[in-house]
Write a protein that holds these residues in place. Structure first.
Motif, PDB file in Angstrom:
ATOM      1  N   GLU A  92      12.307  47.997 130.222  1.00 26.75           N
ATOM      2  CA  GLU A  92      11.102  47.213 130.480  1.00 26.75           C
ATOM      3  C   GLU A  92      10.608  46.600 129.170  1.00 26.75           C
ATOM      4  O   GLU A  92      10.357  47.317 128.206  1.00 26.75           O
ATOM      5  CB  GLU A  92      10.011  48.106 131.091  1.00 26.75           C
ATOM      6  CG  GLU A  92       8.755  47.366 131.508  1.00 26.75           C
ATOM      7  CD  GLU A  92       8.964  46.530 132.747  1.00 26.75           C
ATOM      8  OE1 GLU A  92       9.944  46.795 133.478  1.00 26.75           O
ATOM      9  OE2 GLU A  92       8.161  45.611 132.978  1.00 26.75           O
ATOM     10  N   ARG A  93      10.477  45.292 129.138  1.00 28.72           N
ATOM     11  CA  ARG A  93      10.050  44.615 127.916  1.00 28.72           C
ATOM     12  C   ARG A  93       8.559  44.364 127.977  1.00 28.72           C
ATOM     13  O   ARG A  93       8.025  43.884 128.977  1.00 28.72           O
ATOM     14  CB  ARG A  93      10.802  43.299 127.720  1.00 28.72           C
ATOM     15  CG  ARG A  93      10.454  42.579 126.411  1.00 28.72           C
ATOM     16  CD  ARG A  93      11.346  41.405 126.173  1.00 28.72           C
ATOM     17  NE  ARG A  93      12.705  41.801 125.844  1.00 28.72           N
ATOM     18  CZ  ARG A  93      13.155  42.019 124.617  1.00 28.72           C
ATOM     19  NH1 ARG A  93      12.331  41.891 123.592  1.00 28.72           N
ATOM     20  NH2 ARG A  93      14.400  42.371 124.405  1.00 28.72           N
ATOM     21  N   SER A  94       7.885  44.711 126.870  1.00 20.93           N
ATOM     22  CA  SER A  94       6.454  44.485 126.733  1.00 20.93           C
ATOM     23  C   SER A  94       6.213  43.617 125.500  1.00 20.93           C
ATOM     24  O   SER A  94       7.015  43.598 124.567  1.00 20.93           O
ATOM     25  CB  SER A  94       5.701  45.809 126.582  1.00 20.93           C
ATOM     26  OG  SER A  94       5.892  46.636 127.708  1.00 20.93           O
ATOM     27  N   TYR A  95       5.098  42.890 125.542  1.00 24.15           N
ATOM     28  CA  TYR A  95       4.768  41.984 124.446  1.00 24.15           C
ATOM     29  C   TYR A  95       3.429  42.417 123.835  1.00 24.15           C
ATOM     30  O   TYR A  95       2.509  42.836 124.553  1.00 24.15           O
ATOM     31  CB  TYR A  95       4.661  40.534 124.941  1.00 24.15           C
ATOM     32  CG  TYR A  95       5.968  40.007 125.479  1.00 24.15           C
ATOM     33  CD1 TYR A  95       6.365  40.256 126.802  1.00 24.15           C
ATOM     34  CD2 TYR A  95       6.829  39.275 124.654  1.00 24.15           C
ATOM     35  CE1 TYR A  95       7.576  39.785 127.290  1.00 24.15           C
ATOM     36  CE2 TYR A  95       8.042  38.795 125.144  1.00 24.15           C
ATOM     37  CZ  TYR A  95       8.411  39.059 126.455  1.00 24.15           C
ATOM     38  OH  TYR A  95       9.606  38.606 126.927  1.00 24.15           O
ATOM     39  N   TYR A  96       3.299  42.269 122.518  1.00 22.18           N
ATOM     40  CA  TYR A  96       2.104  42.749 121.831  1.00 22.18           C
ATOM     41  C   TYR A  96       1.651  41.730 120.778  1.00 22.18           C
ATOM     42  O   TYR A  96       2.474  41.057 120.149  1.00 22.18           O
ATOM     43  CB  TYR A  96       2.372  44.095 121.136  1.00 22.18           C
ATOM     44  CG  TYR A  96       2.804  45.172 122.085  1.00 22.18           C
ATOM     45  CD1 TYR A  96       4.166  45.472 122.269  1.00 22.18           C
ATOM     46  CD2 TYR A  96       1.866  45.875 122.817  1.00 22.18           C
ATOM     47  CE1 TYR A  96       4.563  46.447 123.145  1.00 22.18           C
ATOM     48  CE2 TYR A  96       2.257  46.862 123.715  1.00 22.18           C
ATOM     49  CZ  TYR A  96       3.614  47.140 123.874  1.00 22.18           C
ATOM     50  OH  TYR A  96       3.995  48.117 124.746  1.00 22.18           O
ATOM     51  N   ALA A  97       0.330  41.656 120.659  1.00 27.93           N
ATOM     52  CA  ALA A  97      -0.281  40.891 119.572  1.00 27.93           C
ATOM     53  C   ALA A  97      -0.860  41.899 118.593  1.00 27.93           C
ATOM     54  O   ALA A  97      -1.578  42.811 118.980  1.00 27.93           O
ATOM     55  CB  ALA A  97      -1.378  39.973 120.101  1.00 27.93           C
ATOM     56  N   VAL A  98      -0.562  41.717 117.313  1.00 24.49           N
ATOM     57  CA  VAL A  98      -0.892  42.724 116.297  1.00 24.49           C
ATOM     58  C   VAL A  98      -1.832  42.128 115.260  1.00 24.49           C
ATOM     59  O   VAL A  98      -1.637  40.999 114.807  1.00 24.49           O
ATOM     60  CB  VAL A  98       0.396  43.242 115.605  1.00 24.49           C
ATOM     61  CG1 VAL A  98       0.055  44.015 114.343  1.00 24.49           C
ATOM     62  CG2 VAL A  98       1.177  44.104 116.557  1.00 24.49           C
ATOM     63  N   LEU A  99      -2.865  42.923 114.923  1.00 25.78           N
ATOM     64  CA  LEU A  99      -3.704  42.630 113.761  1.00 25.78           C
ATOM     65  C   LEU A  99      -3.452  43.736 112.741  1.00 25.78           C
ATOM     66  O   LEU A  99      -3.748  44.900 113.001  1.00 25.78           O
ATOM     67  CB  LEU A  99      -5.182  42.596 114.147  1.00 25.78           C
ATOM     68  CG  LEU A  99      -6.166  42.510 112.981  1.00 25.78           C
ATOM     69  CD1 LEU A  99      -5.949  41.232 112.191  1.00 25.78           C
ATOM     70  CD2 LEU A  99      -7.605  42.595 113.466  1.00 25.78           C
ATOM     71  N   ALA A 100      -2.866  43.375 111.609  1.00 29.68           N
ATOM     72  CA  ALA A 100      -2.554  44.347 110.553  1.00 29.68           C
ATOM     73  C   ALA A 100      -3.611  44.217 109.460  1.00 29.68           C
ATOM     74  O   ALA A 100      -3.735  43.178 108.818  1.00 29.68           O
ATOM     75  CB  ALA A 100      -1.164  44.112 109.975  1.00 29.68           C
ATOM     76  N   ILE A 101      -4.390  45.294 109.272  1.00 26.88           N
ATOM     77  CA  ILE A 101      -5.511  45.283 108.325  1.00 26.88           C
ATOM     78  C   ILE A 101      -5.136  46.132 107.126  1.00 26.88           C
ATOM     79  O   ILE A 101      -4.814  47.310 107.288  1.00 26.88           O
ATOM     80  CB  ILE A 101      -6.782  45.840 108.977  1.00 26.88           C
ATOM     81  CG1 ILE A 101      -7.087  45.066 110.283  1.00 26.88           C
ATOM     82  CG2 ILE A 101      -7.950  45.780 108.020  1.00 26.88           C
ATOM     83  CD1 ILE A 101      -8.165  45.709 111.099  1.00 26.88           C
ATOM     84  N   PRO A 102      -5.180  45.567 105.926  1.00 28.07           N
ATOM     85  CA  PRO A 102      -4.829  46.381 104.743  1.00 28.07           C
ATOM     86  C   PRO A 102      -5.878  47.441 104.491  1.00 28.07           C
ATOM     87  O   PRO A 102      -7.078  47.196 104.630  1.00 28.07           O
ATOM     88  CB  PRO A 102      -4.799  45.357 103.608  1.00 28.07           C
ATOM     89  CG  PRO A 102      -5.666  44.240 104.081  1.00 28.07           C
ATOM     90  CD  PRO A 102      -5.523  44.183 105.555  1.00 28.07           C
ATOM     91  N   LEU A 103      -5.406  48.639 104.159  1.00 28.42           N
ATOM     92  CA  LEU A 103      -6.291  49.720 103.710  1.00 28.42           C
ATOM     93  C   LEU A 103      -6.298  49.662 102.176  1.00 28.42           C
ATOM     94  O   LEU A 103      -5.348  50.073 101.536  1.00 28.42           O
ATOM     95  CB  LEU A 103      -5.779  51.078 104.201  1.00 28.42           C
ATOM     96  CG  LEU A 103      -6.575  52.299 103.737  1.00 28.42           C
ATOM     97  CD1 LEU A 103      -8.025  52.176 104.144  1.00 28.42           C
ATOM     98  CD2 LEU A 103      -5.952  53.562 104.287  1.00 28.42           C
ATOM     99  N   LEU A 104      -7.351  49.092 101.631  1.00 26.38           N
ATOM    100  CA  LEU A 104      -7.397  48.796 100.205  1.00 26.38           C
ATOM    101  C   LEU A 104      -8.305  49.765  99.474  1.00 26.38           C
ATOM    102  O   LEU A 104      -9.352  50.161  99.985  1.00 26.38           O
ATOM    103  CB  LEU A 104      -7.918  47.368  99.977  1.00 26.38           C
ATOM    104  CG  LEU A 104      -7.090  46.244 100.623  1.00 26.38           C
ATOM    105  CD1 LEU A 104      -7.743  44.915 100.377  1.00 26.38           C
ATOM    106  CD2 LEU A 104      -5.660  46.253 100.070  1.00 26.38           C
TER     107      LEU A 104
END
Length: 817
Positions: A92-104
């Motif tokens: 089963e294929r799923s699609y995702y939108a990602v927000l990558a937030i730097p831990l600074l």
């Protein structure tokens, strides 16, 4: 401190694990460090199967390069957005939108927070739209179109091959007009006849969609078109036209209409806002969620351009991105804070043949959550001060700057005096209020460039930077600051709602030498603070290398005690206890450390340390076990008297939950007689938890173990616990015993203790008897037992056996000593 750390951890986890989208914490190597429940749900795995795995295991190979670039960009300090897909074990294929937030941490990446939204539903909707378009184009390409002509002079119809095929007739077939009309479905015959007659007689053209029944009985939808042909005189001589099988188109239109209905329902049910605009940027569709977020009804926006409805978006990033998607025909994604509505919006713009499709959602809550997560990572939620993690980073920067510029800095380590008592007495609410008030007070005392941090519990740390290069001048400035803080905290009112004064103990150390380290600086400040505590509190102490030497010596001693336990360097020495006749009536076992290099180490050098470090549990067990074995060995020798051997038990050892079972097990394992084992307890042991103390003593006495109260008169000496505790003996402290001949107060105290013991039915023994006159005084006052150097020093087992187990009288000559 534990409560505060727990509070911080609970607040952090509530934010992290309560997020509606999947949230991951990834370290700098790309491995999952923490995930919330939604993340595990998306992957169909429990947390233990996700943690420690690399994010690339959950990205489709064709998307991995894009995902990796986003991760690396986030590590460099730039938030990233990316879409990817993943196929699970079931295919089963799923699609995702990602927000990558730097831990600074002050500009340096320490990891990446990844917030993942499942966009599978949206992707499927997009695919459905593409499928619809393909069906429409396919219908047009496969259209069947033929021609026909009627010669009105013969009233015969000539059909093209395609028209014949549509009627399921062989090519070249000719029929009369009436026969041609009869191919139409019964309900259509009157209509086509009227259309044909009007065209043949009046020249009225027609274009109609009707149903026919072919020669094979198939019902087809056709598009029938006709026009009149006139001769040179203007008379109508022919009717000709086109004939198209539109059955497939009709079916396609029905399917499209049904699909459009379904898509409309899906779009209306979407939790995301969705709208479409044409190539002139006019709104052509908006779902209910779009109406809600935009606070505009569909009737207000349909047919109008985006810039007419929202003129304040002209010249903004929204106009730039919309035109970018339209002109370059590629999707764009961005976030926008729309001030008129006071919301954060996440927007995805997707080009399609008729214009743009726009998906957007309110991410205000997520933004707040991200800010709170970032805050909790580096700040104390109770006081708002930098936490230990940020403190250490600030101190590292301050140290580097001091070395680089040749100046000094200082660390002030503060610990509130008696905070636990205040917190327990007044409650955690007022305790928290005090911690906040102290934080504000400290911030008011320091410069804007200085760092005030909450180290944990009731501890605070202040970092003073850019002080004088001269160490004495720098220390003078730091001490002046510390005194300012001590004065500020002692002002009444620091405890909310009460006129009390708060105090603290402050340790100070300087930094700025090239070989200084953050850990060493903090250790020095901590040591100095504890020196301030030891000096009576509400004061300050500067770090002195002697302190470090003391600590180092303590650390070495602790290590040596551990090694000594492993190598059996401890052994019990025995000091006799005698009765009025001078005969051996018992013994006290005292631990001695036979150090391989230092010889006999005095107990005061290691017993307090063992108490503090917990090594007393191992040492105490060793002494109990050795004494039990020795008691069993002496008992087995015929003719030896059956007297008790006393063993000192520390408060920590006595109050261990398994202490009673430990004693029972040793008695059973060694075969010692429980009635020959006496446990000596100090008054501090009895006052910790009265109910626990009584319970343990009763359990041990049920097996025959007796109890002696050691050093009586030097502690609390409450008559209440003497009355309620099942004691057998009181031991008069040697500090009173030695002064009975010279100090009337000591003599009075000893008489009172003997009388008290007699009235309570307790045995009494005097320790520290070194003079025969003292022994005579004690005997005359009614003390029946004695212990001290008058008879013997503590001696090893073999020496004790040689001198004291023959039953002879001990005449007070210090035998064996």
């Amino acid at each position: 401190m534990t409560d505060d750390l727990s509070h911080i951890l609970e607040a952090y986890r509530a934010l992290f694990h309560g997020h509606p989208d999947a949230v991951h914490l990834i370290d700098t190597q790309g491995f999952f460090v923490e995930v919330n429940a939604r993340a595990c749900q998306n992957k169909g795995m429990p947390p233990e199967d996700v943690l420690g795995r690399h994010y690339s295991e959950f990205v489709a190979p064709e998307d991995l390069e894009r995902a990796s670039a986003a991760f690396e960009g986030a590590l460099r300090g730039h938030p990233q957005r990316v879409e990817y897909s993943w196929e699970d074990d079931a295919g089963e294929r799923s699609y995702y939108a990602v927000l990558a937030i730097p831990l600074l941490v002050d500009g340096h990446g320490q990891g990446v927070y990844v917030i993942t939204q499942d966009i599978t539903e949206r992707k499927r909707a997009e695919q459905s739209l593409r499928d619809t378009e393909m069906m429409l184009r396919a219908a047009n390409r496969t259209a069947r179109l033929g021609g026909w002509m009627v010669d009105l002079s013969t009233n015969r119809i000539k059909w093209s091959d395609e028209t014949c095929a549509i009627h399921d007739l062989p090519s070249g077939t000719e029929v009369s007009v009436e026969e041609g009309v009869n191919f139409y479905a019964p309900e259509c015959i009157d209509r086509i006849r009227a259309l044909f007659d009007a065209c043949a007689t009046q020249g009225v053209p027609f274009d109609e969609e009707l149903e026919i029944i072919t020669a094979k009985g198939r019902r087809l939808w056709v598009r029938s078109m006709g026009e009149a042909v006139r001769d040179a005189s203007g008379c109508i001589t022919q009717v000709r036209g086109a004939f198209q099988d539109i059955s497939e188109a009709k079916r396609t239109q029905a399917e499209i209409k049904q699909l459009e209905g379904r898509l409309t329902v899906a779009m209306e049910a979407m939790t995301d806002a969705f709208l479409t605009i044409d190539r002139d940027y006019r709104y052509t569709y908006a779902n209910r969620e779009a109406e809600r977020l935009l606070q505009k009804s569909r009737s207000e926006i349909m047919g109008r351009t985006v810039w007419e409805v929202f003129p304040d978006l002209v010249g903004t990033v929204t106009e730039t991105r919309f035109r970018e998607a339209m002109d370059e025909q590629r999707p764009v994604h961005y976030e926008l804070y729309y001030e008129p509505l006071e919301i954060w919006i996440e927007i995805g713009v997707y080009p399609w043949p008729d214009g743009l499709a726009v998906l957007f959602r309110d991410i205000s809550e997520r933004k707040r959550t991200e800010e709170e997560i970032q805050f909790l990572a580096f700040y104390d939620p109770l006081t708002g001060l930098p936490n230990r993690r940020l403190l250490m980073d600030r101190l590292q920067q301050a140290l580097a700057a001091s070395v680089r510029h040749g100046v000094r800095g200082a660390v002030l380590f503060l610990d509130l005096d008696h905070f636990k008592t205040l917190n327990d007495t007044l409650g955690h609410t007022e305790g928290d209020a005090l911690l906040r008030r102290v934080a504000e007070c400290l911030k008011d005392c320091v410069r804007a460039t200085d760092t005030v941090a909450r180290f944990g519990g009731d501890e605070y740390v202040i970092v003073l930077g850019d002080l004088d290069p001269d160490p004495e001048e720098a220390m003078a400035h730091a001490e002046l600051m510390a005194k300012k803080i001590l004065t500020a905290l002692t002002q009444p009112g620091n405890l909310p709602g009460r006129e009390r004064q708060g105090t603290c103990s402050i340790g100070i150390t300087l930094f700025g030498k090239p070989d200084d380290t953050v850990d060493e600086i903090m250790k020095q400040a901590d040591l100095a603070m504890y020196q301030a505590k030891a000096s009576g509190r509400n004061t300050l102490r500067r770090f002195d290398p002697v302190m470090q030497a003391t600590v180092n010596r303590r650390v070495r001693t602790e290590a040596e005690v551990r090694r000594a336990l492993e190598h059996m360097e401890f052994e019990p020495y025995y000091q006799p206890q005698v009765d009025l006749t001078g005969r051996l009536a018992g013994a006290e076992a005292l631990v001695r450390w036979q150090h391989p290099h230092r010889g006999i180490v005095p107990p005061m050098e290691f017993i307090p340390l063992a108490e503090e470090t917990g090594l007393i549990f191992g040492l105490g067990h060793f002494m109990l076990e050795r004494v039990c074995r020795q008691v069993a060995a002496w008992t087995s020798v015929a003719g030896h008297p059956q007297w008790c051997v006393a063993v000192n038990v520390s408060a920590r050892q006595f109050h261990h939950p398994d202490f009673v079972q430990e004693v029972f097990s040793l008695i059973d394992e060694t075969g010692a007689g429980a009635h020959q084992l006496q446990l000596e307890l100090t008054e501090s042991s009895l006052l910790v938890d009265m109910d626990d103390t009584i319970s343990k003593m009763k359990a041990l006495k049920s097996r025959g173990v007796s109890f002696s109260l050691d050093d009586f008169g030097t502690g609390y000496s409450s008559l209440y616990y003497l009355k309620h505790l099942p004691l057998d003996q009181i031991k008069i402290d040697q500090r009173f015993v030695r002064g009975v001949l010279d100090d009337a107060n000591d003599a009075a105290i000893v008489r009172a203790i003997i009388a008290l013991a007699r009235s309570l039915g307790l045995n009494v023994i005097a320790e520290g008897v070194e003079d025969r006159r003292v022994q005579s005084f004690l005997a005359n006052e009614g003390c029946p037992m004695f212990q001290g150097y008058l008879y013997s020093r503590p001696v090893p087992r073999d020496e004790f056996e040689r001198f004291f187990l023959n039953g002879e009288l001990l005449n007070g000559s210090g035998s064996g000593g």
